[in-house]
Design a protein around this motif. Sequence first.
Motif, short mmCIF file in Angstrom:
data_model
loop_
_atom_site.label_atom_id
_atom_site.label_comp_id
_atom_site.label_asym_id
_atom_site.label_seq_id
_atom_site.Cartn_x
_atom_site.Cartn_y
_atom_site.Cartn_z
N ASN A 121 37.66 31.70 48.78
CA ASN A 121 37.49 31.02 47.49
C ASN A 121 38.81 31.16 46.75
O ASN A 121 39.12 32.23 46.22
CB ASN A 121 36.34 31.63 46.69
N THR A 123 33.38 34.14 51.10
CA THR A 123 32.79 33.11 50.24
C THR A 123 31.64 32.39 50.96
O THR A 123 31.63 32.31 52.19
CB THR A 123 33.85 32.07 49.80
N GLU A 151 30.57 32.75 42.38
CA GLU A 151 31.55 33.74 42.82
C GLU A 151 32.61 33.97 41.75
O GLU A 151 33.05 35.11 41.54
CB GLU A 151 32.19 33.29 44.14
N GLU A 198 30.97 28.53 44.64
CA GLU A 198 32.28 28.78 44.03
C GLU A 198 32.13 29.22 42.57
O GLU A 198 32.80 30.14 42.11
CB GLU A 198 33.15 27.53 44.12
N PHE A 206 36.30 37.05 46.61
CA PHE A 206 35.62 36.34 47.69
C PHE A 206 36.68 35.64 48.55
O PHE A 206 37.33 34.69 48.10
CB PHE A 206 34.62 35.33 47.12
#
Length: 165
Positions: free
Chosen positions: A122, A96, A108, A105, A119
């Motif tokens: 995350n 991440t 992703e 975030e 990821f």
Amino acid sequence: MRNEKDLLQLMNAHFEPLKLEIKRKQNVSVEFKKEELIQALSFLKSHSYRHLSTISCVDWPEEGEFELVYHLFSYDDLINISLKTRIKRDPGIFQTAKEIWPVAEFYERDIHDFFGVKFKGNDNLEELILENWQEIPPMRKDFDTRKFVNDKYEWRDYNGQKHTD
């Protein structure tokens, strides 16, 4: 204020990029080994590239890879830079970037939703759009859109008549 060539020299002096390219005025692309990308993102943030515009993903099924592209912008240099790396499609896992940019975030989660990439680090990869999705992720090139539509929906022509194949 740096220009495109200065930026590429800076990157080349601190990393071992696979490819450096000036795409056009104010637009640069740099490809990295996956092991160097997060470090390069952090480095650039400390060198005035504080805006993460988005993260995108490209599916290369013939090569068994995903390409992750991090799009950054510097308000000081007025240059967009795209940092790219490739990861294996299977298992489709990458580190991440949310510790560098909290907004990562969200991007992703989007990539996880539509491509299935996970990821590490995350812990919020729940669906954004594809709630209760049971198929392979729909942006993968091996997702069969026609089959999905034919299985899920009944075709009708414009005058409301059912369509038969």
